[in-house]
Design a protein around this motif. Sequence first.
Motif, PDB file in Angstrom:
ATOM      1  N   ARG A   1      -2.878   0.821  -4.267  1.00 50.37           N
ATOM      2  CA  ARG A   1      -3.001  -0.769  -3.530  1.00 50.37           C
ATOM      3  C   ARG A   1      -1.674  -1.473  -4.547  1.00 50.37           C
ATOM      4  O   ARG A   1      -1.853  -1.175  -6.007  1.00 50.37           O
ATOM      5  CB  ARG A   1      -3.671  -1.727  -3.609  1.00 50.37           C
ATOM      6  CG  ARG A   1      -3.121  -3.267  -2.924  1.00 50.37           C
ATOM      7  CD  ARG A   1      -4.547  -3.880  -3.244  1.00 50.37           C
ATOM      8  NE  ARG A   1      -6.238  -3.749  -2.261  1.00 50.37           N
ATOM      9  CZ  ARG A   1      -7.341  -3.343  -2.750  1.00 50.37           C
ATOM     10  NH1 ARG A   1      -6.704  -2.179  -4.050  1.00 50.37           N
ATOM     11  NH2 ARG A   1      -8.027  -2.835  -1.671  1.00 50.37           N
TER      12      ARG A   1
ATOM     13  N   SER B   1      -6.889  10.372   8.761  1.00 46.53           N
ATOM     14  CA  SER B   1      -7.754  10.698   7.640  1.00 46.53           C
ATOM     15  C   SER B   1      -7.218  10.364   6.640  1.00 46.53           C
ATOM     16  O   SER B   1      -4.896   9.988   6.545  1.00 46.53           O
ATOM     17  CB  SER B   1      -8.025  12.518   7.688  1.00 46.53           C
ATOM     18  OG  SER B   1      -5.771  12.914   7.316  1.00 46.53           O
TER      19      SER B   1
ATOM     20  N   LYS C   1      -5.211   9.569   0.366  1.00 51.64           N
ATOM     21  CA  LYS C   1      -5.151   8.866  -0.908  1.00 51.64           C
ATOM     22  C   LYS C   1      -4.662   8.033  -0.686  1.00 51.64           C
ATOM     23  O   LYS C   1      -3.955   7.442   0.310  1.00 51.64           O
ATOM     24  CB  LYS C   1      -4.453   9.759  -2.478  1.00 51.64           C
ATOM     25  CG  LYS C   1      -5.495  10.837  -2.989  1.00 51.64           C
ATOM     26  CD  LYS C   1      -4.162  11.541  -3.507  1.00 51.64           C
ATOM     27  CE  LYS C   1      -4.457  12.579  -4.074  1.00 51.64           C
ATOM     28  NZ  LYS C   1      -3.866  13.483  -5.662  1.00 51.64           N
TER      29      LYS C   1
ATOM     30  N   PRO D   1     -11.799  -1.200  -4.262  1.00 48.96           N
ATOM     31  CA  PRO D   1     -11.248   0.337  -3.910  1.00 48.96           C
ATOM     32  C   PRO D   1     -10.834  -0.113  -2.070  1.00 48.96           C
ATOM     33  O   PRO D   1     -10.819  -0.750  -1.651  1.00 48.96           O
ATOM     34  CB  PRO D   1     -12.997   0.659  -3.421  1.00 48.96           C
ATOM     35  CG  PRO D   1     -13.873   0.307  -4.538  1.00 48.96           C
ATOM     36  CD  PRO D   1     -13.351  -1.468  -4.623  1.00 48.96           C
ATOM     37  N   VAL D   2      -9.340   1.545  -2.247  1.00 52.99           N
ATOM     38  CA  VAL D   2      -8.806   0.499  -1.029  1.00 52.99           C
ATOM     39  C   VAL D   2      -9.642   1.947   0.265  1.00 52.99           C
ATOM     40  O   VAL D   2      -9.488   2.749   0.133  1.00 52.99           O
ATOM     41  CB  VAL D   2      -7.082   1.390  -0.985  1.00 52.99           C
ATOM     42  CG1 VAL D   2      -6.466   1.113  -0.394  1.00 52.99           C
ATOM     43  CG2 VAL D   2      -6.759   0.242  -2.338  1.00 52.99           C
ATOM     44  N   THR D   3      -9.599   0.411   1.390  1.00 48.39           N
ATOM     45  CA  THR D   3     -10.153   0.970   2.567  1.00 48.39           C
ATOM     46  C   THR D   3      -9.330   1.833   3.363  1.00 48.39           C
ATOM     47  O   THR D   3      -8.261   1.032   3.732  1.00 48.39           O
ATOM     48  CB  THR D   3     -11.067   0.089   3.174  1.00 48.39           C
ATOM     49  OG1 THR D   3     -10.489  -0.759   3.403  1.00 48.39           O
ATOM     50  CG2 THR D   3     -12.195  -0.350   2.047  1.00 48.39           C
ATOM     51  N   GLN D   4      -9.570   3.078   4.017  1.00 50.22           N
ATOM     52  CA  GLN D   4      -8.837   3.204   5.976  1.00 50.22           C
ATOM     53  C   GLN D   4      -8.415   2.299   6.060  1.00 50.22           C
ATOM     54  O   GLN D   4      -6.848   1.611   6.666  1.00 50.22           O
ATOM     55  CB  GLN D   4      -9.625   4.318   6.251  1.00 50.22           C
ATOM     56  CG  GLN D   4      -8.702   5.002   7.398  1.00 50.22           C
ATOM     57  CD  GLN D   4      -9.498   6.374   7.829  1.00 50.22           C
ATOM     58  OE1 GLN D   4      -9.721   7.085   7.434  1.00 50.22           O
ATOM     59  NE2 GLN D   4      -9.008   6.386   8.993  1.00 50.22           N
ATOM     60  N   ALA D   5      -9.660   1.594   6.266  1.00 53.60           N
ATOM     61  CA  ALA D   5      -9.676   0.013   7.667  1.00 53.60           C
ATOM     62  C   ALA D   5      -8.299  -0.807   7.235  1.00 53.60           C
ATOM     63  O   ALA D   5      -6.847  -1.138   8.147  1.00 53.60           O
ATOM     64  CB  ALA D   5     -10.459  -0.404   7.669  1.00 53.60           C
ATOM     65  N   GLU D   6      -8.361  -1.210   5.979  1.00 50.13           N
ATOM     66  CA  GLU D   6      -7.292  -2.186   5.472  1.00 50.13           C
ATOM     67  C   GLU D   6      -5.439  -1.386   5.857  1.00 50.13           C
ATOM     68  O   GLU D   6      -4.492  -2.234   5.719  1.00 50.13           O
ATOM     69  CB  GLU D   6      -7.274  -2.615   4.078  1.00 50.13           C
ATOM     70  CG  GLU D   6      -7.322  -2.008   2.757  1.00 50.13           C
ATOM     71  CD  GLU D   6      -7.332  -2.631   1.728  1.00 50.13           C
ATOM     72  OE1 GLU D   6      -6.624  -3.503   1.420  1.00 50.13           O
ATOM     73  OE2 GLU D   6      -8.401  -2.065   0.743  1.00 50.13           O
TER      74      GLU D   6
ATOM     75  N   GLU E   1      -4.857   0.566   7.243  1.00 53.11           N
ATOM     76  CA  GLU E   1      -3.935   1.185   9.184  1.00 53.11           C
ATOM     77  C   GLU E   1      -3.576  -0.497   9.116  1.00 53.11           C
ATOM     78  O   GLU E   1      -2.775  -0.253  10.218  1.00 53.11           O
ATOM     79  CB  GLU E   1      -5.620   1.527   9.672  1.00 53.11           C
ATOM     80  CG  GLU E   1      -5.071   1.591  11.152  1.00 53.11           C
ATOM     81  CD  GLU E   1      -6.008   2.361  11.707  1.00 53.11           C
ATOM     82  OE1 GLU E   1      -6.511   3.485  12.202  1.00 53.11           O
ATOM     83  OE2 GLU E   1      -6.989   1.235  12.103  1.00 53.11           O
TER      84      GLU E   1
ATOM     85  N   TYR F   1       0.634  -1.305  -0.117  1.00 51.22           N
ATOM     86  CA  TYR F   1       0.226  -0.345  -0.450  1.00 51.22           C
ATOM     87  C   TYR F   1       1.236   1.037  -0.289  1.00 51.22           C
ATOM     88  O   TYR F   1       2.162   1.384   0.507  1.00 51.22           O
ATOM     89  CB  TYR F   1      -0.957  -0.101   0.880  1.00 51.22           C
ATOM     90  CG  TYR F   1      -1.766  -1.431   1.102  1.00 51.22           C
ATOM     91  CD1 TYR F   1      -3.128  -0.572   0.902  1.00 51.22           C
ATOM     92  CD2 TYR F   1      -1.914  -2.240   1.713  1.00 51.22           C
ATOM     93  CE1 TYR F   1      -3.549  -1.601   0.102  1.00 51.22           C
ATOM     94  CE2 TYR F   1      -2.470  -3.287   1.645  1.00 51.22           C
ATOM     95  CZ  TYR F   1      -3.750  -2.884   1.279  1.00 51.22           C
ATOM     96  OH  TYR F   1      -4.411  -4.177   1.421  1.00 51.22           O
TER      97      TYR F   1
END
Length: 476
Positions: free
Chosen positions: A267, A261, A264, A239-244, A246, A193
């Motif tokens: 992956r 936050s 952008k 779509p790349v998520t904030q959770a993955e 993190e 990422y």
Amino acid sequence: MSDLVVHDVVIVGAGPVGLFLAIELETAGVRPLVLERLVEPDDGIKAAAVGAAGAEALERRGFARALDEQQVTLPMAKAARAGAGPVKKPGGHFSALFVIDQDLQRAPERHSRMVPQEALERILAERASELGIEIRRGVEVEGFEQDDDGVRVRTSAGPLSARYLIGCDGGRSSVRKLAGFEFPGTDPTITGYQALVEFDAPAKLAMGWQRTPRGLITSIPGRVFTAEFDGPPPDRAAPVTQAEVEASIQRVSGTDVKILSMAKATRWTDHARQATTYRMGRVLLAGDAAHVHSPFGGQGLNLGLVDAANLGWKLAAAVRGRDHLLDSYTAERHPVGARVLENTRAQVALVRPDPLTTALRAIVSDLIKLPEGNRLIGEMLSGAGIRYDLGDDDPLVGTLAPDRLLTLADGGEERLYALTEKGGGLFVSPSERSLPPDVRHARTKEGPSTLLRPDGCIAWTDASSTSLDEALARWF
């Protein structure tokens, strides 16, 4: 194809490679048409710099001042000035092992440009607009057929025809797939990422590259990069998520740092593939359409720009009937791309989180510190070590000429690259000589004689094993 307007060249893709190729063609007197499926430029995370060979290709066409104006300071350098720790000289890195920039002390003009790809795309788009190059956005290529006369292209906006069709449409190139180019290589082993983020406690992450028992992470203010070696993502296009992102940061770093936050994110993987040829008849590939690899060493943009520089003038000659020059495009650029694929694979192997790799890294690190090892890796990453096999014994022939100051016969001085902005060949010599109309004579006060192709490649010197007449007939 008589029912349609026949364009000289249709370029698919308005990224930096497609735009630069269009500019090269226009400089050589051939008007291209550029098609781009995106309505607006992609705002994803892109390359942070342009390598030396790509920067020189741009500077040969008069982009030096624009690059100067867009050059940025590395976030790591800003952090160092703020007391966050030392910063390496900008010599690049090989698998997170830094190259000490000794070569820049020897040849300071041959260096990477810290110009973000987004800024470069704006620079190129502005020049394309100034030249009147037509760019049609929101147009997708749906199919095409070629014959001895040209290529008939079916697009989402209707059919069109071209003498040549060029795929500069990225790693998932529709042109490459529709034409049937073979694209062999190695499958991905990494899930990585890259993200622009704000952390709750950034001090929990060490600055710079950190190799841990669980992978690789680098953190600079506002930006983070991770790599985990447990296989590719199940769906790279999702779509790349904030959770993955993190979760990956926490796993690799071993901390509980949280993302407040994320502006952008992208992956990435380490699949490495290359078209077996860059030409099938009147259809050609350049940039990521021709080769894909991991981002280690930051070489992709550099590689694609020099593809465009090599192809542009040959394609213009082909439009005028000298089609045989296109055969040298694959012959010269394919080995360069293959070497980049190999060194990125090597970098992946050198960063794996296991004891055997740790032992190997220690040895490679020592080798890079040696002047010859440092030079080898530095020239590999920057592209400054390129030498095309032109069948000449002179080691300068086939290399890309760096900029230098020339003393002219009339006593004036001029930079070499200032004489190449309008394209064409360049003969640098104190001797009088009859030349083809597409070769300019830079009459110098003294010194050796050199013939440059439009892409800056040295085609002949007075130490060559071939004659000047042979070189002129071959390339001009």
